[in-house]
Design a protein around this motif. Structure first.
Motif, PDB file in Angstrom:
ATOM      1  N   GLN A  21     -15.675  -5.344 -16.991  1.00 22.88           N
ATOM      2  CA  GLN A  21     -16.180  -5.459 -18.351  1.00 22.88           C
ATOM      3  C   GLN A  21     -16.131  -6.904 -18.833  1.00 22.88           C
ATOM      4  O   GLN A  21     -16.587  -7.218 -19.926  1.00 22.88           O
ATOM      5  N   GLY A  22     -15.516  -7.777 -18.010  1.00 23.51           N
ATOM      6  CA  GLY A  22     -15.384  -9.182 -18.354  1.00 23.51           C
ATOM      7  C   GLY A  22     -16.299 -10.028 -17.490  1.00 23.51           C
ATOM      8  O   GLY A  22     -17.485  -9.744 -17.352  1.00 23.51           O
ATOM      9  N   THR A  23     -15.726 -11.082 -16.868  1.00 21.36           N
ATOM     10  CA  THR A  23     -16.495 -11.953 -15.989  1.00 21.36           C
ATOM     11  C   THR A  23     -15.903 -11.912 -14.588  1.00 21.36           C
ATOM     12  O   THR A  23     -14.716 -12.167 -14.397  1.00 21.36           O
ATOM     13  N   LEU A  24     -16.739 -11.574 -13.631  1.00 23.98           N
ATOM     14  CA  LEU A  24     -16.371 -11.584 -12.214  1.00 23.98           C
ATOM     15  C   LEU A  24     -17.134 -12.721 -11.553  1.00 23.98           C
ATOM     16  O   LEU A  24     -18.364 -12.693 -11.477  1.00 23.98           O
ATOM     17  N   ASN A  44     -10.998  -5.145 -15.156  1.00 24.65           N
ATOM     18  CA  ASN A  44     -11.218  -6.466 -15.746  1.00 24.65           C
ATOM     19  C   ASN A  44     -11.855  -6.261 -17.114  1.00 24.65           C
ATOM     20  O   ASN A  44     -13.049  -6.006 -17.234  1.00 24.65           O
ATOM     21  N   ARG A  45     -11.030  -6.355 -18.153  1.00 22.58           N
ATOM     22  CA  ARG A  45     -11.456  -5.989 -19.506  1.00 22.58           C
ATOM     23  C   ARG A  45     -12.312  -7.089 -20.138  1.00 22.58           C
ATOM     24  O   ARG A  45     -12.442  -8.186 -19.607  1.00 22.58           O
ATOM     25  N   GLN A  46     -12.887  -6.776 -21.291  1.00 21.45           N
ATOM     26  CA  GLN A  46     -13.646  -7.768 -22.037  1.00 21.45           C
ATOM     27  C   GLN A  46     -12.763  -8.979 -22.310  1.00 21.45           C
ATOM     28  O   GLN A  46     -11.619  -8.849 -22.765  1.00 21.45           O
ATOM     29  N   GLY A  47     -13.293 -10.155 -22.032  1.00 26.16           N
ATOM     30  CA  GLY A  47     -12.515 -11.384 -22.177  1.00 26.16           C
ATOM     31  C   GLY A  47     -11.748 -11.758 -20.934  1.00 26.16           C
ATOM     32  O   GLY A  47     -11.242 -12.881 -20.836  1.00 26.16           O
ATOM     33  N   GLY A  48     -11.649 -10.835 -19.985  1.00 32.37           N
ATOM     34  CA  GLY A  48     -10.935 -11.113 -18.742  1.00 32.37           C
ATOM     35  C   GLY A  48     -11.805 -11.873 -17.756  1.00 32.37           C
ATOM     36  O   GLY A  48     -13.023 -11.681 -17.703  1.00 32.37           O
ATOM     37  N   ALA A  57       0.807  -1.229   0.000  1.00 34.87           N
ATOM     38  CA  ALA A  57       0.000   0.000   0.000  1.00 34.87           C
ATOM     39  C   ALA A  57       0.835   1.271   0.000  1.00 34.87           C
ATOM     40  O   ALA A  57       0.299   2.358   0.212  1.00 34.87           O
ATOM     41  N   VAL A  58       2.124   1.170  -0.259  1.00 34.03           N
ATOM     42  CA  VAL A  58       2.954   2.369  -0.365  1.00 34.03           C
ATOM     43  C   VAL A  58       2.584   3.174  -1.606  1.00 34.03           C
ATOM     44  O   VAL A  58       2.566   4.405  -1.589  1.00 34.03           O
ATOM     45  N   ALA A  59       2.275   2.479  -2.687  1.00 32.43           N
ATOM     46  CA  ALA A  59       1.979   3.138  -3.960  1.00 32.43           C
ATOM     47  C   ALA A  59       0.679   2.607  -4.539  1.00 32.43           C
ATOM     48  O   ALA A  59       0.237   1.504  -4.204  1.00 32.43           O
ATOM     49  N   THR A  60       0.082   3.376  -5.439  1.00 36.55           N
ATOM     50  CA  THR A  60      -1.078   2.873  -6.155  1.00 36.55           C
ATOM     51  C   THR A  60      -0.620   1.812  -7.166  1.00 36.55           C
ATOM     52  O   THR A  60       0.462   1.914  -7.745  1.00 36.55           O
ATOM     53  N   THR A  61      -1.462   0.816  -7.351  1.00 38.08           N
ATOM     54  CA  THR A  61      -1.193  -0.233  -8.331  1.00 38.08           C
ATOM     55  C   THR A  61      -2.427  -0.402  -9.204  1.00 38.08           C
ATOM     56  O   THR A  61      -3.538  -0.578  -8.700  1.00 38.08           O
ATOM     57  N   THR A  62      -2.227  -0.343 -10.506  1.00 36.44           N
ATOM     58  CA  THR A  62      -3.309  -0.538 -11.464  1.00 36.44           C
ATOM     59  C   THR A  62      -3.155  -1.899 -12.114  1.00 36.44           C
ATOM     60  O   THR A  62      -2.112  -2.210 -12.684  1.00 36.44           O
ATOM     61  N   VAL A  63      -4.206  -2.705 -12.013  1.00 35.08           N
ATOM     62  CA  VAL A  63      -4.220  -4.039 -12.608  1.00 35.08           C
ATOM     63  C   VAL A  63      -5.098  -3.997 -13.845  1.00 35.08           C
ATOM     64  O   VAL A  63      -6.277  -3.633 -13.773  1.00 35.08           O
ATOM     65  N   ASP A  64      -4.532  -4.368 -14.982  1.00 32.64           N
ATOM     66  CA  ASP A  64      -5.272  -4.414 -16.237  1.00 32.64           C
ATOM     67  C   ASP A  64      -5.312  -5.873 -16.684  1.00 32.64           C
ATOM     68  O   ASP A  64      -4.281  -6.455 -17.030  1.00 32.64           O
ATOM     69  N   ASN A  65      -6.506  -6.462 -16.658  1.00 28.24           N
ATOM     70  CA  ASN A  65      -6.629  -7.902 -16.868  1.00 28.24           C
ATOM     71  C   ASN A  65      -7.446  -8.236 -18.108  1.00 28.24           C
ATOM     72  O   ASN A  65      -8.624  -7.877 -18.212  1.00 28.24           O
ATOM     73  N   THR A  66      -6.824  -8.945 -19.039  1.00 25.60           N
ATOM     74  CA  THR A  66      -7.533  -9.549 -20.162  1.00 25.60           C
ATOM     75  C   THR A  66      -7.377 -11.057 -20.128  1.00 25.60           C
ATOM     76  O   THR A  66      -7.868 -11.748 -21.029  1.00 25.60           O
ATOM     77  N   GLY A  67      -6.694 -11.573 -19.108  1.00 29.24           N
ATOM     78  CA  GLY A  67      -6.491 -12.995 -18.940  1.00 29.24           C
ATOM     79  C   GLY A  67      -7.367 -13.539 -17.825  1.00 29.24           C
ATOM     80  O   GLY A  67      -8.548 -13.203 -17.731  1.00 29.24           O
TER      81      GLY A  67
END
Length: 275
Positions: A237-240, A217-221, A170-180
């Protein structure tokens, strides 16, 4: 297969230092055995491309350990840490991690950025996996850094229900971009104790502050959630899948969920069970 027998160990240390206690064992976690000795100096960038299979099974053995640690004088800087994973990577031993990445400076004032990519190499179709075992620690653990990113076009899997597929300090922001595909729990807040091991259970755990992680969570993710998704924002935008894919269970979400029109929220039910 040996104790603390890491698959890849790469670091840049400013202000002297390195790996301490080399004649002993790497005990007590990363801060006790590796880093700066405290003199003045900047650390450089660290970059790793995993284009061959890595598999470690020893206790406290990490598949990939990458660190940039500055000296301990105000103004000293640490470098960027970049890890690209193109082939299967696993750590299945007790307390092992798939990827441990750190960029640290004095008071985290001059940290570099941690960037992790898991997916096919350009022009190829091989889908890599990063996996940790049933008694392992985090699949991906980001320590320090600044404006960190995780880009996943592969598969991230945590097989230990009491640990995390993604965790930060939690020191820094982290952006997770998932298509897998991401399988497991996520933790992005500073905590004094582990929410998944809390005596009152994860749903009763009180967080002192917000998460530092944003997930797209992108399309297809596919985000197959474990018991906890401690995120600031989750854009689906994908499946949760609540409780995991094809699993009857629950997931605690601590942040905001933005469900798009194309996104799917998957919940498994057993109609034979009474309400």
């Amino acid at each position: 297969t040996g104790y603390a027998a890491h698959g890849v160990f790469a670091h840049s240390v400013g202000g002297s230092g390195g790996v301490a206690g080399i004649s002993g064992v790497f005990e007590g976690g990363p801060t006790s055995f590796v880093g700066s000795a405290g003199d003045q100096g900047d650390a450089g960038a660290v970059s790793i491309d995993v284009d061959g299979v890595i598999s470690v099974s020893g206790e406290d053995a990490h598949a990939v350990f990458a660190q940039s640690a500055s000296g301990k004088t105000a103004g000293d800087t640490s470098g960027d840490v970049t890890i690209n994973v193109y082939q299967n990577t696993s750590a299945t031993g007790l307390d092992g991690r798939g990827i441990l990445a750190q960029s640290a400076s004095v008071d985290n004032a001059q940290n570099g950025t941690i960037k992790i990519y898991v997916g096919p190499y350009q022009g190829t179709t091989d889908i890599p996996t990063v996996t940790t075992g049933a008694s392992s620690k985090e699949t991906l653990y980001l320590w320090g850094g600044a404006n960190n990113t995780i880009t996943n076009a592969g598969t991230l899997t945590q097989q230990n229900a009491s640990s995390y597929v993604i965790r930060t300090d939690a020191v820094a922001t982290t952006t997770v971009d998932n298509t897998g595909t991401i399988n497991g729990s996520i933790l992005g807040a500073t905590v004094a104790s582990d929410p998944l091991r809390s005596a009152g259970g994860v749903n009763q755990f009180v967080f002192a502050g917000p998460s530092s992680i944003d997930v797209h969570n992108r399309q297809g993710g596919n985000l197959n959630a474990g018991l906890l998704l401690d995120v600031r924002n989750l854009d689906n935008q994908g499946t949760l899948a609540v409780g995991g894919s094809n699993q009857i269970g629950t997931t605690r979400l601590t942040g905001d969920l933005r469900q798009s029109g194309d996104g799917r929220l998957a919940i498994d039910l057993d109609p034979r069970q009474p309400l």
